[in-house]
Scaffold this motif. Structure first.
Motif, PDB file in Angstrom:
ATOM      1  N   ASN A  98     -28.189  11.564  25.119  1.00 57.38           N
ATOM      2  CA  ASN A  98     -28.226  12.558  26.197  1.00 57.38           C
ATOM      3  C   ASN A  98     -28.582  11.967  27.558  1.00 57.38           C
ATOM      4  N   ILE A  99     -28.999  10.722  27.587  1.00 59.62           N
ATOM      5  CA  ILE A  99     -29.354  10.111  28.865  1.00 59.62           C
ATOM      6  C   ILE A  99     -28.084   9.895  29.690  1.00 59.62           C
ATOM      7  N   GLY A 100     -28.140  10.350  30.892  1.00 59.31           N
ATOM      8  CA  GLY A 100     -26.988  10.225  31.778  1.00 59.31           C
ATOM      9  C   GLY A 100     -25.969  11.328  31.642  1.00 59.31           C
ATOM     10  N   ARG A 101     -26.075  12.161  30.588  1.00 58.60           N
ATOM     11  CA  ARG A 101     -25.098  13.230  30.404  1.00 58.60           C
ATOM     12  C   ARG A 101     -25.321  14.354  31.397  1.00 58.60           C
ATOM     13  N   ALA A 161     -26.483  14.142  34.441  1.00 54.71           N
ATOM     14  CA  ALA A 161     -25.963  13.751  35.747  1.00 54.71           C
ATOM     15  C   ALA A 161     -24.446  13.837  35.788  1.00 54.71           C
ATOM     16  N   ALA A 162     -23.794  13.480  34.690  1.00 56.14           N
ATOM     17  CA  ALA A 162     -22.331  13.571  34.646  1.00 56.14           C
ATOM     18  C   ALA A 162     -21.869  15.022  34.709  1.00 56.14           C
ATOM     19  N   HIS A 202     -31.374  -1.001  35.128  1.00 55.83           N
ATOM     20  CA  HIS A 202     -30.832   0.313  35.458  1.00 55.83           C
ATOM     21  C   HIS A 202     -31.761   1.404  34.926  1.00 55.83           C
ATOM     22  N   PRO A 203     -31.886   2.520  35.636  1.00 55.81           N
ATOM     23  CA  PRO A 203     -32.787   3.583  35.142  1.00 55.81           C
ATOM     24  C   PRO A 203     -32.417   4.099  33.756  1.00 55.81           C
ATOM     25  N   ASP A 204     -31.128   4.194  33.456  1.00 49.46           N
ATOM     26  CA  ASP A 204     -30.732   4.650  32.121  1.00 49.46           C
ATOM     27  C   ASP A 204     -31.167   3.655  31.044  1.00 49.46           C
ATOM     28  N   ARG A 261     -33.757   4.391  27.948  1.00 51.84           N
ATOM     29  CA  ARG A 261     -33.425   4.142  26.537  1.00 51.84           C
ATOM     30  C   ARG A 261     -34.432   3.191  25.895  1.00 51.84           C
ATOM     31  N   SER A 287     -31.271   9.265  23.248  1.00 52.45           N
ATOM     32  CA  SER A 287     -30.561   8.155  23.882  1.00 52.45           C
ATOM     33  C   SER A 287     -29.145   8.562  24.266  1.00 52.45           C
ATOM     34  N   GLU A 334     -22.271  16.281  38.266  1.00 54.06           N
ATOM     35  CA  GLU A 334     -21.232  15.733  39.125  1.00 54.06           C
ATOM     36  C   GLU A 334     -19.900  16.423  38.875  1.00 54.06           C
TER      37      GLU A 334
END
Length: 269
Positions: free
Chosen positions: A70-73, A75-76, A41-43, A47, A68, A79
């Motif tokens: 903040n990754i994906g935050r 995008a959330a 997965h890209p996340d 990491r 680590s 959204e």
């Protein structure tokens, strides 16, 4: 006997395995299934890269934990903002009270259809921050708080203003070379024409000479000239500062002599 041996009805075709030599009419059902995606997965890959940097000593443990987390935050958050209902404009908060005002500026930017309305408003705020000068130092975060916009939106405003020749940008640095913000300089297209020597000279050359006769006018077809009145001119001549003490001493001496003469002329009772 065959029907009792196999529970599957005879009419349903049974899967058969193809031979290694390529012979056989059947095909393997496993070969028809999509191949599993073995890429991480890209996340997870991001990491892994962060902790690899921490293992190499490039960043600290706290910084690695922060990155680590903040990754994906982002995008959330995007959204959530996309799914959130838009807030009506009339229900937004009013701006803070301020005594800031903009000085004279040309209407060229206001009539420029290439700029967005918010970019024109931001240019007016920049003109107010410059005051009597033409430069101001500001950060994109501060500008975003003033305009209630994101730093990316402020960047788009600045890109448009620079592209069409209304402002000039430079990076403000301290003595150690650290970036402190942006130095924004207004161009001649924003300032009024009379603040520029060339624009003022051009206006004076184009204006008829009759407009520069302040004491001349025409009424009822007769020329009349307004002359300066003596009542409007003060004729009082003040002596210089060096001669004032001498004049005062002379006046005091004359008053003393007058008093002596008046006292001697009075009859005795």
């Amino acid at each position: 006997m065959v029907a009792d041996r196999y529970r599957t009805p005879i009419g349903v075709p049974r899967p058969t395995l193809a031979s290694r030599d390529g012979e056989g009419a059947g095909a393997d059902l496993l070969s028809l299934l999509p191949a599993p995606d073995l890429a991480p997965h890209p996340d997870f890959a991001a990491r892994v890269a962060i902790w690899r940097m921490q293992a190499d000593g490039l960043i600290s443990l706290a910084e690695a934990q922060r990155r680590s987390a903040n990754i994906g935050r982002a995008a959330a958050v995007r959204e959530a903002r996309r799914l959130a209902p838009a807030r009506p404009r009339h229900t937004r908060a009013e701006p803070n009270q301020s005594r800031q005002y903009a000085r004279d500026m040309a209407t060229t930017a206001a009539r420029d259809d290439r700029l967005t309305p918010n970019a024109k408003a931001f240019l007016q705020v920049l003109r107010a921050r410059c005051g009597k000068g033409r430069e101001t130092t500001i950060t994109k975060g501060t500008a975003g708080n003033i305009m209630a916009r994101s730093t990316r939106t402020i960047r788009r405003y600045l890109v448009d203003l620079v592209r069409f020749g209304y402002v000039e940008l430079a990076i403000a640095k301290n003595a150690r070379g650290l970036h402190l913000g942006l130095t924004i300089r207004l161009t001649e297209r924003v300032l009024p024409f009379y603040e520029e020597a060339k624009g003022l000279a051009r206006w004076l050359a184009e204006t008829p000479a009759a407009l520069f006769r302040p004491f001349a006018g025409k009424a009822l077809g007769l020329d009349r000239v307004t002359l300066l009145s003596s009542k409007n001119q003060t004729q009082t001549i003040h002596p210089p500062e060096s001669s004032r003490p001498m004049a005062r001493s002379r006046q005091a001496a004359s008053e003393k002599l007058w008093k002596r003469g008046g006292a001697s002329s009075m009859p005795d009772s």
